[in-house]
Write a protein that holds these residues in place. Sequence first.
Motif, PDB file in Angstrom:
ATOM      1  N   GLU A 104      39.773  52.426  46.220  1.00 28.54           N
ATOM      2  CA  GLU A 104      40.861  51.508  45.858  1.00 28.54           C
ATOM      3  C   GLU A 104      41.164  51.712  44.380  1.00 28.54           C
ATOM      4  OE1 GLU A 104      40.651  47.457  47.319  1.00 28.54           O
ATOM      5  OE2 GLU A 104      41.323  46.716  45.351  1.00 28.54           O
ATOM      6  N   HIS A 114      46.865  37.769  53.547  1.00 28.16           N
ATOM      7  CA  HIS A 114      46.052  38.109  52.375  1.00 28.16           C
ATOM      8  C   HIS A 114      45.027  37.018  52.149  1.00 28.16           C
ATOM      9  CE1 HIS A 114      45.204  39.697  48.293  1.00 28.16           C
ATOM     10  NE2 HIS A 114      45.437  40.833  48.917  1.00 28.16           N
ATOM     11  N   HIS A 115      44.331  37.042  51.017  1.00 24.94           N
ATOM     12  CA  HIS A 115      43.234  36.086  50.809  1.00 24.94           C
ATOM     13  C   HIS A 115      43.697  34.631  50.848  1.00 24.94           C
ATOM     14  CE1 HIS A 115      41.510  39.837  49.694  1.00 24.94           C
ATOM     15  NE2 HIS A 115      41.672  39.774  48.411  1.00 24.94           N
ATOM     16  N   TRP A 127      43.182  47.332  58.572  1.00 28.64           N
ATOM     17  CA  TRP A 127      42.672  47.601  57.211  1.00 28.64           C
ATOM     18  C   TRP A 127      42.085  46.291  56.702  1.00 28.64           C
ATOM     19  CZ3 TRP A 127      42.273  47.153  51.972  1.00 28.64           C
ATOM     20  CH2 TRP A 127      42.034  48.329  51.217  1.00 28.64           C
ATOM     21  N   TYR A 132      46.909  45.185  57.716  1.00 29.18           N
ATOM     22  CA  TYR A 132      45.948  44.696  56.721  1.00 29.18           C
ATOM     23  C   TYR A 132      45.582  43.258  57.109  1.00 29.18           C
ATOM     24  CZ  TYR A 132      44.412  42.579  52.267  1.00 29.18           C
ATOM     25  OH  TYR A 132      43.719  41.902  51.293  1.00 29.18           O
ATOM     26  N   HIS A 143      52.282  44.813  50.162  1.00 32.14           N
ATOM     27  CA  HIS A 143      51.660  43.515  49.892  1.00 32.14           C
ATOM     28  C   HIS A 143      52.792  42.496  49.751  1.00 32.14           C
ATOM     29  CE1 HIS A 143      47.804  45.460  49.205  1.00 32.14           C
ATOM     30  NE2 HIS A 143      47.272  44.256  49.126  1.00 32.14           N
ATOM     31  N   GLU A 149      48.729  38.783  43.401  1.00 29.37           N
ATOM     32  CA  GLU A 149      48.437  38.224  44.730  1.00 29.37           C
ATOM     33  C   GLU A 149      47.195  37.340  44.707  1.00 29.37           C
ATOM     34  OE1 GLU A 149      48.157  41.355  43.778  1.00 29.37           O
ATOM     35  OE2 GLU A 149      46.097  41.902  44.274  1.00 29.37           O
ATOM     36  N   TRP A 150      46.538  37.272  43.537  1.00 27.47           N
ATOM     37  CA  TRP A 150      45.369  36.398  43.356  1.00 27.47           C
ATOM     38  C   TRP A 150      45.716  35.148  42.559  1.00 27.47           C
ATOM     39  CZ3 TRP A 150      39.836  36.867  44.138  1.00 27.47           C
ATOM     40  CH2 TRP A 150      39.490  37.921  44.986  1.00 27.47           C
ATOM     41  N   ARG A 198      35.271  49.102  55.317  1.00 28.67           N
ATOM     42  CA  ARG A 198      35.198  47.835  54.581  1.00 28.67           C
ATOM     43  C   ARG A 198      35.018  46.633  55.512  1.00 28.67           C
ATOM     44  NH1 ARG A 198      39.337  46.583  49.562  1.00 28.67           N
ATOM     45  NH2 ARG A 198      38.810  48.727  49.057  1.00 28.67           N
ATOM     46  N   TRP A 230      49.188  44.305  43.218  1.00 27.55           N
ATOM     47  CA  TRP A 230      49.527  44.659  44.601  1.00 27.55           C
ATOM     48  C   TRP A 230      50.722  43.840  45.075  1.00 27.55           C
ATOM     49  CZ3 TRP A 230      46.830  48.710  46.752  1.00 27.55           C
ATOM     50  CH2 TRP A 230      45.667  49.095  46.088  1.00 27.55           C
ATOM     51  N   TRP A 282      33.574  40.990  51.060  1.00 29.29           N
ATOM     52  CA  TRP A 282      32.438  41.187  50.152  1.00 29.29           C
ATOM     53  C   TRP A 282      31.602  39.924  49.969  1.00 29.29           C
ATOM     54  CZ3 TRP A 282      37.566  42.173  48.651  1.00 29.29           C
ATOM     55  CH2 TRP A 282      38.215  41.059  48.106  1.00 29.29           C
ATOM     56  N   ASP A 307      39.997  43.588  54.400  1.00 31.41           N
ATOM     57  CA  ASP A 307      39.747  43.308  52.992  1.00 31.41           C
ATOM     58  C   ASP A 307      39.072  41.945  52.914  1.00 31.41           C
ATOM     59  OD1 ASP A 307      41.947  43.550  50.039  1.00 31.41           O
ATOM     60  OD2 ASP A 307      39.800  43.822  50.292  1.00 31.41           O
ATOM     61  N   PHE A 358      51.657  51.190  51.317  1.00 33.43           N
ATOM     62  CA  PHE A 358      50.986  49.890  51.464  1.00 33.43           C
ATOM     63  C   PHE A 358      52.066  48.854  51.138  1.00 33.43           C
ATOM     64  CE2 PHE A 358      46.216  48.753  51.025  1.00 33.43           C
ATOM     65  CZ  PHE A 358      46.360  47.607  51.796  1.00 33.43           C
TER      66      PHE A 358
HETATM   67  C1  LIG Z   1      40.453  42.870  45.229  1.00 25.76           C
HETATM   68  C2  LIG Z   1      41.307  43.061  45.986  1.00 25.76           C
HETATM   69  C3  LIG Z   1      42.373  43.264  46.937  1.00 25.76           C
HETATM   70  N1  LIG Z   1      42.264  44.597  47.535  1.00 25.76           N
HETATM   71  C4  LIG Z   1      43.532  45.271  47.371  1.00 25.76           C
HETATM   72  C5  LIG Z   1      43.857  46.197  48.517  1.00 25.76           C
HETATM   73  C6  LIG Z   1      44.525  44.141  47.198  1.00 25.76           C
HETATM   74  O1  LIG Z   1      44.798  43.485  48.414  1.00 25.76           O
HETATM   75  C7  LIG Z   1      43.717  43.230  46.276  1.00 25.76           C
HETATM   76  O2  LIG Z   1      44.235  41.939  46.191  1.00 25.76           O
END
Ligand SMILES: C#C[C@@H]1N[C@@H](C)[C@@H](O)[C@H]1O
Length: 438
Positions: free
Chosen positions: A254, A101-102, A193, A144, A32, A53-54, A228, A280, A198, A195, A30
């Motif tokens: 995860e 990413h987010h 992939w 991703y 990131h 990463e957050w 997911r 990550w 939710w 993400d 993976f």
């Molecule tokens: C929560 C969350 C995310 N899922 C993982 C795969 C990372 O990307 C993390 O930031």
Amino acid sequence: KVSLVHGAHRTGRRTDAAMARWRAYGLGQFIHWGLYSIPGGEWDGKTYNGAAEWIRSWDGITKSAYDSLIYHFNPVKFDATAWAAAAQQMGAKYVTITTKHHDGFCLWPSKYTSYTVASSPYKKDLIKPLVDAYNKAGIDVILYFSIMDWSNPDWRYDIKTKDDSIAFERFKKFTRNQLLELLERYPTTKGLWFDGTWDNAWVKQAAFADELETEMRKMRPGLIIGSRFRADENGKRHFDTNGQLMGDYEQGWERKIPNTITEVHGNDWDCVMTVPENQWGYNAAWKGHIKTTDELLEMLAKCVSLDGNFVLNFGPKGDGSIRKEELSLAREIGDWMAVNQEAIYGCEYAGLEPQNWGYFTKKTGTDKIYMLVFNVPVSGALRVKLPVQTSISKAYRLGQPAQTFVPEEIQASESFIHLKTTSEKHPFVIVLETAKKT
Ligand SMILES: C#C[C@@H]1N[C@@H](C)[C@@H](O)[C@H]1O
């Protein structure tokens, strides 16, 4: 069973060649990488405990300050060929790379937003050189993609007002545009992939997400999408209201691994795992327990022994270099795989009673069993229980075929393999060639 329109559209595993290829991977990487890789979990001299990463979401960090990182993103040490070579030496058969990413920063020059690498000093597409380098190294690429996108003013955590609804309709169009753009730009990629799926707003999009998934699968026959991505019309994720797996494989593992085959429910799955507890993206001050090579090898063995793939995460630095700790883990895993890959690639659950000394795998389509030994008993005796009417015709150390073992049958279809020494310092594999008793 309740009747569903947007639940699972298939029961049981996919039986096509593209999924069989995915199933045989065993080991993946993976990656990131993005703007968050620049601060590496630190901001104004302060380190935070959350996942690096957050960092944009942490208190004390102004969003505009984070978003300005785009003007500092210039990974001059980025070398796709070197990344792919490290993954190839490690023995990874696929790589999952963050396209977005987010935070919403796109590593490709998307036409649908300016918050991309094209607006950074680096300017150039990062995904294409990565896809090309990994493919050249014989490694398949999965992209991703985070649905949640903090950079997009139309993204919503939930839809509460008419305005929310109007904005989120724009966001859904934007998301579809970006996904079709990725599939068009990178035609050799094997899967997506997902993400960041939710939040309530997305969970309410069962029909849209279902239609989008169908559209993407039509665009790319064989495309692999995990559980997911979408929820069913009752908001059920991963498993629909009838308990059927959504998508092609379970994406719930995860940073965790099932302990028994029953938890797998006969599905394909992969475990995505971090080296530290929960980092990550690049995190300068790795805190807490950093997993060792032998720990990661045991996780790999356990995943394959339970019909899954193990995907190990790397978090390259903002300058495009990979930290030395990750490079040495990759090398040590690769050294072990060079000797023992036969027990990982194209292997599956062996259907044998688990034993304390380690894990069984079986070569798909054969009666060849592998004993992946991690815990040598003081007795040096490794118990093996085979199906009735099955015997061991040959037993030898993988990589050292001259080192053979004569099993001691202690009762019908139950034997001990007696090790010659109990002082092994690293995991090893014993091959059992088995045959039906005539
Ligand atoms: C929560 C969350 C995310 N899922 C993982 C795969 C990372 O990307 C993390 O930031």
